[in-house]
Design a protein around this motif. Structure first.
Motif, PDB file in Angstrom:
ATOM      1  N   THR A  58       0.858  -1.182   0.000  1.00 53.65           N
ATOM      2  CA  THR A  58       0.000   0.000   0.000  1.00 53.65           C
ATOM      3  C   THR A  58       0.896   1.234   0.000  1.00 53.65           C
ATOM      4  N   ASP A 116      -4.259   5.545   5.879  1.00 55.50           N
ATOM      5  CA  ASP A 116      -3.515   4.347   6.259  1.00 55.50           C
ATOM      6  C   ASP A 116      -2.049   4.411   5.865  1.00 55.50           C
ATOM      7  N   THR A 131      -3.908   4.322  -0.658  1.00 50.79           N
ATOM      8  CA  THR A 131      -4.777   4.745   0.444  1.00 50.79           C
ATOM      9  C   THR A 131      -4.363   6.159   0.842  1.00 50.79           C
ATOM     10  N   THR A 150      -6.838  -3.892   1.797  1.00 48.60           N
ATOM     11  CA  THR A 150      -7.971  -3.261   2.477  1.00 48.60           C
ATOM     12  C   THR A 150      -9.276  -4.018   2.275  1.00 48.60           C
ATOM     13  N   THR A 151      -9.271  -5.044   1.416  1.00 47.34           N
ATOM     14  CA  THR A 151     -10.513  -5.783   1.154  1.00 47.34           C
ATOM     15  C   THR A 151     -10.474  -7.218   1.647  1.00 47.34           C
TER      16      THR A 151
END
Length: 390
Positions: free
Chosen positions: A122, A153, A150, A184-185
């Motif tokens: 990320t 985050d 993101t 994130t999923t």
């Protein structure tokens, strides 16, 4: 890889790249520091991250014991811990974040043997003040690692003002292959390593200015890394916790969450005591007291005869050896037993007092204040007594 192999691989990788190893410090910050405990590997390095020259140079590596209470209510799951060890590397105004990311990828792939196809990252995607972290995106693209953008985050700060900057987190897939979703999923992507590019200083009015000395600060939790390297679904299943889980399952019959909570809190309690903290009603001592009382509440829920006096010396020795503490183990054991006796007496007295208040009707806020101010019964203990957990 076992504990020793993992630590050696990490430290030697960075030493070969010009980093000097610094000695990890106590959980107790220096005098004058407002925080109760050291919460990250960078905490003891704060003066040097702000520009003071470090006596060992601009490239550093270490292993630092840390304590965090922010996730205390999460302890009992498969990954959260109160006391843990953080492996860290730093560039104090030396190399840039792009180099740190490349080394991080190299170490995970070649040093620890993690397949590139099990990695995801990320990266800061930009906000109203700054654009996306193009540099980190470019590095991961060149390395062939997928990226998810993101905002909150992937922005690091140590408070509302002071040093801050974007970060890039490396995740490893822990589910069945092939990997699915994004960090994130799908929570089967487990964060393993955070690389912070400390480039800015935020002022009270919210504006940002570039730091005169931009730094790179990375942190990777030893326990979580071992879980991934050993193919376990829980940090409590890796060799680091094996003496605890093996011994406690023989001593007491506990369900999974209870076993993990007791393992974590007792292990943490020993380390905190080893760094010189004693149970009390304020500050660091209250954190220690809360850990031990949560432990005892869990143990006594099914069997009030359980006692910390049953813990064998092996667990004390394993813990202090792992954290590099040179302490008087019988004294630590005595401290645990004294705190247990104190809490048992408080519970017995509390039952009588709570029952007396209940005879007048449901407890009000005034009753809770009376029980605390007059009889020293904390609200959480009163609630525990009300629900019959002890």
């Amino acid at each position: 890889m076992n504990i020793h192999d993992t630590l050696t691989t990490f430290v030697e990788f960075f030493r070969e790249r010009g980093h000097q190893r610094i000695t990890g410090t106590s959980l107790i910050p220096p005098s004058g520091d407002p925080v109760l405990f050291t919460t990250s590997g960078m905490h003891p390095l704060t003066p040097y991250l702000q520009g003071r020259p470090h006596p060992l140079g601009r490239r550093l590596v270490n292993v630092q014991r840390c304590l965090r209470t922010t996730d205390l209510d999460e302890v009992g799951d498969h990954t959260h811990l109160t006391v843990f060890q953080m492996l860290g590397s730093w560039s104090l105004g030396d190399y840039l974040g792009s180099q740190s990311l490349r080394w991080g990828y190299e170490l995970l792939r070649d040093g620890f043997g993690i397949e590139p196809g099990r990695m995801y990252t990320t990266v800061f995607g930009g906000d109203r003040q700054l654009g996306p972290d193009i540099e980190s995106q470019r590095v991961w693209s060149e390395l062939g690692v997928p990226v998810e953008l993101t905002v909150e985050d992937n922005w690091w700060s140590n408070g509302p003002t002071g040093p801050c900057g974007p970060d890039s987190e490396i995740f490893v897939w822990t589910g069945d292959l092939p990997p699915r979703g994004t960090p994130t999923t799908d929570d089967r992507w487990v964060e393993v390593w955070n690389h912070v590019m400390m480039r800015y200083r935020r002022f009270e009015d919210g504006h940002l200015e570039p730091l005169e000395q931009p730094n790179v600060d990375t942190g990777i939790g030893l326990e979580r890394l071992l879980m991934l390297l050993q193919g376990k679904r829980s940090v409590f299943d890796c060799d680091l916790f094996e003496p605890w889980t093996r011994t406690l399952t023989r001593l007491w019959s506990l369900d999974g969450p209870s076993l993990r909570t007791v393992c974590d809190h007792l292990r943490s309690g020993i380390v905190v005591l080893g760094d010189g903290v004693r149970p009390s009603n304020t500050g660091r001592g209250y954190v220690l007291r809360r850990l031990l009382r949560r432990t005892l509440t869990t143990l006594w829920h099914d069997d009030p005869t359980r006692t910390l006096g049953d813990l064998p010396p092996e667990l004390y020795e394993h813990t202090v050896d792992l954290f590099g503490q040179d302490i008087d183990l019988p004294h630590v054991r005595d401290q645990l037993c004294v705190e247990e006796r104190r809490f048992r007496h408080l519970v017995e007295r509390g039952r009588v007092l709570v029952d007396r208040q209940l005879s007048r009707g449901p407890l009000t806020d005034d009753d809770f204040r009376y029980l605390h101010d007059t009889h020293g019964l904390p609200r959480d203990l009163v609630l525990t007594l009300l629900t019959g957990q002890v």
